[in-house]
Design a protein around this motif. Structure first.
Motif: not given
Ligand code: SF4
Length: 309
Positions: A7-9, A22-24, A147-149
């Protein structure tokens, strides 16, 4: 994990607000990502040539980042941030980024992927990331956990930034509050040179985006109950909360920002006794002109503090 695309951000716009989230999220799921390079003149020029003329500077920079990722990843991640509820809206330009990029780069063959944060229509952030994770091939449980993390990590980062700022304000010296959207203030080509210049001039630089968001938004609600843009509320609230604790305020905007054109006007009328400098950055802005204005601004502050005759 096989079958999961790289995935490119784009390192622009809401990356500077939610990038860690997002990265995590991706990292927890084991998804590889690549990030576009830090913003620079070339990326901005590319984006300005691609984006609609009426787009703001931040959107132009964003499209340049998207272009720089074309062909370097299987999907480019452009989340659609619409709202966190009826009274917490994002600027519509954020919402339009995914469709805008898909349209602008439609002949490139590049694939894009989004995540819809739209609480008003049954897609609050936790649910949106859960659905997004499922789309990537993970279970709802794995996606929710990721997501939670990620959400926890972002919360910790924000607390640390706020704490650092609270400690900075106790130091002696000229204190300047720089108000603006994170993606303008943090971009190495747009707003960061302003902060760097102030710091190199020995000013203590505080930022509206380093304050606790809910506190700022509550302060804004008391001042203007009809302001509904989340980020603008935070900027306005932070300025109102901190205006009496600083020596000067710099309002930094990306031309032609609709929300800022209204909120900056409100702030200028409201602030008394503290020098305010408005900097509207556009594709033609060079640091030379901006530095001259910052230098004069700091001289006014020094004069008011009795440090200049
Ligand atoms: S808030 Fe302003 S700078 Fe940000 S995307 Fe909207 S118009 Fe552009």
């Amino acid at each position: 994990m096989s079958g999961i695309p790289v995935i490119g951000i784009p390192r622009a716009m809401l990356y500077y607000r939610y990038g860690l989230l997002w990265e995590r999220f991706f990292e927890t799921l084991g998804v590889s990502t690549i990030l576009s390079s830090p913003g620079n003149r070339e990326i901005l020029d590319t984006g300005a040539a691609r984006a609609p003329d009426e787009g703001c500077l931040a959107v132009k920079m964003f499209m340049g980042h998207v272009e720089s990722l074309i062909g370097r990843c299987e999907r480019i991640f452009i989340p659609r941030y619409s709202n966190y509820g009826t009274t917490a809206l994002f600027c519509t330009r954020y919402e339009a980024l995914y469709d805008g990029a898909r349209n602008i780069f439609r002949t490139s063959g590049q694939r894009f992927i989004t995540c819809n944060i739209d609480a008003q229509n049954g897609s609050p952030e936790p649910k949106a990331f859960e659905r997004f994770g499922v789309e990537l091939g993970f279970s709802p449980k794995e996606s929710h956990r990721a997501w939670k993390e990620a959400s926890r990590a972002l919360e910790q980062q924000k607390k640390a930034e706020e704490q650092a700022q609270k400690e900075m304000i106790r130091n002696p010296g000229i204190k300047v509050l720089v108000a603006g959207h994170s993606y303008v203030l943090s971009d190495p080509y747009l707003g960061k040179p302003i902060l760097d210049y102030l710091i190199s001039s020995e000013a203590i630089c505080l930022r509206t985006d380093a304050l606790e968001e809910e506190t700022s938004r509550r302060a804004c609600a008391q001042f203007s109950p009809t302001c509904r843009w989340i980020v603008s509320e935070e900027v306005v609230g932070a300025v109102l909360l901190w205006k009496d604790r600083v020596d000067g305020i710099v309002l930094v905007s990306a031309f032609p920002c609709g929300p800022d054109s209204m909120t900056n006007e409100l702030l200028i009328r409201r602030i008394r006794g503290v020098p305010v400098l408005t900097l509207n950055l556009d594709t033609q802005s060079g640091m030379a002109g901006v530095e001259t204005r910052l230098e004069s601004f700091l001289d006014i502050i020094r004069f008011q503090r009795g440090e200049m005759v």
